[in-house]
Design a protein around this motif. Structure first.
Motif, PDB file in Angstrom:
ATOM      1  N   TYR A  63       0.828  -1.196   0.000  1.00 10.17           N
ATOM      2  CA  TYR A  63       0.000   0.000   0.000  1.00 10.17           C
ATOM      3  C   TYR A  63       0.867   1.252   0.000  1.00 10.17           C
ATOM      4  N   GLY A  64       0.267   2.348  -0.443  1.00 15.26           N
ATOM      5  CA  GLY A  64       0.928   3.646  -0.370  1.00 15.26           C
ATOM      6  C   GLY A  64      -0.101   4.708  -0.078  1.00 15.26           C
ATOM      7  N   ALA A  65       0.277   5.709   0.712  1.00 15.89           N
ATOM      8  CA  ALA A  65      -0.656   6.771   1.077  1.00 15.89           C
ATOM      9  C   ALA A  65      -0.027   8.130   0.868  1.00 15.89           C
ATOM     10  N   ASP A  66      -0.841   9.052   0.393  1.00 14.38           N
ATOM     11  CA  ASP A  66      -0.469  10.460   0.335  1.00 14.38           C
ATOM     12  C   ASP A  66      -1.025  11.099   1.591  1.00 14.38           C
ATOM     13  N   PHE A  67      -0.153  11.450   2.526  1.00 14.40           N
ATOM     14  CA  PHE A  67      -0.577  11.865   3.862  1.00 14.40           C
ATOM     15  C   PHE A  67      -0.864  13.362   3.902  1.00 14.40           C
ATOM     16  N   SER A  68      -1.700  13.768   4.857  1.00 15.36           N
ATOM     17  CA  SER A  68      -1.989  15.183   5.091  1.00 15.36           C
ATOM     18  C   SER A  68      -1.936  15.459   6.581  1.00 15.36           C
ATOM     19  N   GLY A  69      -1.331  16.590   6.940  1.00 16.14           N
ATOM     20  CA  GLY A  69      -1.286  17.008   8.334  1.00 16.14           C
ATOM     21  C   GLY A  69      -2.341  18.040   8.674  1.00 16.14           C
ATOM     22  N   ALA A  70      -3.234  18.335   7.725  1.00 15.85           N
ATOM     23  CA  ALA A  70      -4.247  19.365   7.937  1.00 15.85           C
ATOM     24  C   ALA A  70      -5.280  18.928   8.969  1.00 15.85           C
ATOM     25  N   LEU A 122       4.544   5.610   3.235  1.00 13.76           N
ATOM     26  CA  LEU A 122       3.861   6.814   3.697  1.00 13.76           C
ATOM     27  C   LEU A 122       4.707   8.043   3.383  1.00 13.76           C
ATOM     28  N   ASP A 123       4.035   9.080   2.926  1.00 12.28           N
ATOM     29  CA  ASP A 123       4.712  10.274   2.418  1.00 12.28           C
ATOM     30  C   ASP A 123       4.687  11.403   3.440  1.00 12.28           C
ATOM     31  N   PHE A 124       5.526  11.284   4.481  1.00 10.68           N
ATOM     32  CA  PHE A 124       5.761  12.381   5.416  1.00 10.68           C
ATOM     33  C   PHE A 124       7.072  12.113   6.134  1.00 10.68           C
ATOM     34  N   PRO A 125       7.703  13.132   6.733  1.00  6.75           N
ATOM     35  CA  PRO A 125       8.971  12.909   7.433  1.00  6.75           C
ATOM     36  C   PRO A 125       8.760  12.049   8.679  1.00  6.75           C
ATOM     37  N   PHE A 126       9.470  10.951   8.769  1.00  6.83           N
ATOM     38  CA  PHE A 126       9.351  10.058   9.916  1.00  6.83           C
ATOM     39  C   PHE A 126      10.193  10.526  11.102  1.00  6.83           C
ATOM     40  N   ALA A 127      11.140  11.429  10.878  1.00  2.99           N
ATOM     41  CA  ALA A 127      12.097  11.774  11.933  1.00  2.99           C
ATOM     42  C   ALA A 127      12.719  13.137  11.646  1.00  2.99           C
ATOM     43  N   LEU A 128      13.553  13.574  12.583  1.00  3.46           N
ATOM     44  CA  LEU A 128      14.361  14.780  12.420  1.00  3.46           C
ATOM     45  C   LEU A 128      15.826  14.416  12.642  1.00  3.46           C
ATOM     46  N   THR A 129      16.661  15.408  12.850  1.00  5.13           N
ATOM     47  CA  THR A 129      18.093  15.181  13.029  1.00  5.13           C
ATOM     48  C   THR A 129      18.449  15.117  14.512  1.00  5.13           C
ATOM     49  N   ARG A 130      19.651  14.617  14.794  1.00  4.16           N
ATOM     50  CA  ARG A 130      20.128  14.574  16.181  1.00  4.16           C
ATOM     51  C   ARG A 130      20.164  15.969  16.790  1.00  4.16           C
ATOM     52  N   LEU A 131      20.625  16.937  16.011  1.00  4.44           N
ATOM     53  CA  LEU A 131      20.714  18.299  16.525  1.00  4.44           C
ATOM     54  C   LEU A 131      19.329  18.862  16.812  1.00  4.44           C
ATOM     55  N   ALA A 132      18.366  18.550  15.963  1.00  4.52           N
ATOM     56  CA  ALA A 132      16.999  19.017  16.203  1.00  4.52           C
ATOM     57  C   ALA A 132      16.427  18.407  17.475  1.00  4.52           C
ATOM     58  N   TYR A 133      16.760  17.151  17.755  1.00  2.00           N
ATOM     59  CA  TYR A 133      16.308  16.542  19.015  1.00  2.00           C
ATOM     60  C   TYR A 133      16.870  17.320  20.208  1.00  2.00           C
ATOM     61  N   VAL A 160       2.771  -8.431  11.085  1.00  2.00           N
ATOM     62  CA  VAL A 160       2.072  -7.170  11.331  1.00  2.00           C
ATOM     63  C   VAL A 160       2.413  -6.176  10.225  1.00  2.00           C
ATOM     64  N   ALA A 161       1.690  -5.069  10.188  1.00  2.08           N
ATOM     65  CA  ALA A 161       1.957  -4.041   9.188  1.00  2.08           C
ATOM     66  C   ALA A 161       3.331  -3.402   9.423  1.00  2.08           C
ATOM     67  N   ARG A 162       3.969  -3.010   8.316  1.00  2.00           N
ATOM     68  CA  ARG A 162       5.286  -2.368   8.361  1.00  2.00           C
ATOM     69  C   ARG A 162       5.210  -1.048   7.590  1.00  2.00           C
ATOM     70  N   LEU A 163       5.814  -0.018   8.150  1.00  2.00           N
ATOM     71  CA  LEU A 163       5.738   1.323   7.582  1.00  2.00           C
ATOM     72  C   LEU A 163       7.100   1.784   7.079  1.00  2.00           C
ATOM     73  N   TYR A 164       7.104   2.376   5.896  1.00  2.00           N
ATOM     74  CA  TYR A 164       8.318   2.899   5.268  1.00  2.00           C
ATOM     75  C   TYR A 164       8.060   4.340   4.830  1.00  2.00           C
ATOM     76  N   GLU A 165       9.075   5.175   4.971  1.00  3.86           N
ATOM     77  CA  GLU A 165       8.970   6.538   4.464  1.00  3.86           C
ATOM     78  C   GLU A 165       9.320   6.572   2.986  1.00  3.86           C
ATOM     79  N   VAL A 166       8.410   7.114   2.179  1.00  2.00           N
ATOM     80  CA  VAL A 166       8.640   7.276   0.746  1.00  2.00           C
ATOM     81  C   VAL A 166       8.470   8.749   0.384  1.00  2.00           C
ATOM     82  N   TYR A 167       8.912   9.092  -0.816  1.00  5.09           N
ATOM     83  CA  TYR A 167       8.857  10.482  -1.278  1.00  5.09           C
ATOM     84  C   TYR A 167       8.416  10.466  -2.740  1.00  5.09           C
ATOM     85  N   PRO A 168       7.092  10.462  -2.978  1.00  4.45           N
ATOM     86  CA  PRO A 168       6.602  10.338  -4.353  1.00  4.45           C
ATOM     87  C   PRO A 168       7.176  11.363  -5.320  1.00  4.45           C
TER      88      PRO A 168
END
Length: 261
Positions: A4-11, A55-66, A162-170
């Motif tokens: 499966y693939g999803a175009d995600f929205s944060g709205a 899934l099309d959204f950022p899964f993480a940030l950087t070490r410095l951002a943390y 179980v379901a597995r999630l991957y970050e993609v960038y269409p």
């Protein structure tokens, strides 16, 4: 297998679609495109599927951002999203993170190594497009799905049951096809199948060759990206995939990776 693939929205009122594909030795076939009335529909579909999702959204940030956000690594970032309202999360980022706009060109506090390699937008970008709402909604979704025993690549242990999630960038897949983003998916199929060395040929039923919105088209491209890569990545989550660089892989437990064709 099905993927499966999803175009995600944060709205606040999201427009989310997901696409389903059958993957066989003969190729990839899109079988349906589904509109979600709410993020809960996407949550339920993921949990029930027991399949791989792009899934099309950022899964993480950087070490410095943390460090900026006083988050204890990636899991601390998920916890921050869960315990915050949308407004509180936005205010917290506004207080702790300096402004950053534009595409990522180098690895720094705003841009992950994987973002820089693909010229993606930072999850901390504020405007045109604003990524912070998408970051918030995506992190909450990941946190709740992990509580439902869904696994997130490359942070968790692999489990085929179980379901597995991957970050993609269409957008990157569109670029690799040599096309601007379009609602005419027959053009995408033509370009995809014309590329020498493409792993699996693609078929889209005539009813989905022309779709109503770009969100629908991007969900199909997210699904195709996932379908093309799933057999290469699974089940060896501890092995660096061919498309991922050593630098990305070294940072994977903090920053994650965008899988791409």
């Amino acid at each position: 297998m099905k993927v499966y693939g999803a175009d995600f929205s944060g709205a606040k009122t999201p427009h989310i679609h997901f696409a389903e594909a059958d993957v066989t030795d003969a190729g990839i076939t899109i079988t349906q495109v589904v509109a979600c009335d709410d993020r809960l529909d996407l949550f339920a579909a993921i949990v029930d599927s027991g399949a791989a999702w792009g899934l099309d959204f950022p899964f993480a940030l950087t070490r410095l951002a943390y460090d900026w956000l006083q988050a204890d690594g990636w899991e601390g970032l998920l916890e921050l999203a869960v315990r915050s309202s949308r407004e509180e999360f936005a205010d917290y980022l506004q207080q702790h993170v300096e402004p950053f706009e534009g595409r990522c060109r180098e690895h720094n506090g705003f841009c992950r190594e994987t973002d820089a390699l693909l010229g993606a937008y930072s999850g901390l970008k504020r405007f045109n497009p604003g990524m912070r709402a998408m970051l918030y909604g995506g992190l909450k979704l990941l946190a709740y799905l992990r509580k439902a025993d869904v696994r997130v690549y490359p942070f968790d242990e692999y489990d085929a049951s179980v379901a597995r999630l991957y970050e993609v960038y269409p957008s990157h897949t569109w670029m690799q096809s040599g096309l601007r983003r379009t609602k005419d998916l027959s053009l995408f199929v033509e370009r995809w199948n014309a590329v020498d060395g493409q792993k699996l040929p693609l078929q889209i039923p005539s009813e989905w060759e022309q779709v109503a919105t770009q969100d629908m088209a991007d969900s199909v491209v997210a699904c195709v990206t996932m379908a093309a890569l799933v057999r290469e990545i699974e089940p060896q989550w501890q092995k660096c995939p061919i498309m991922v660089t050593d630098a990305e892989w070294q940072l994977r437990h903090d920053e994650g990776v965008i899988i791409r064709v």
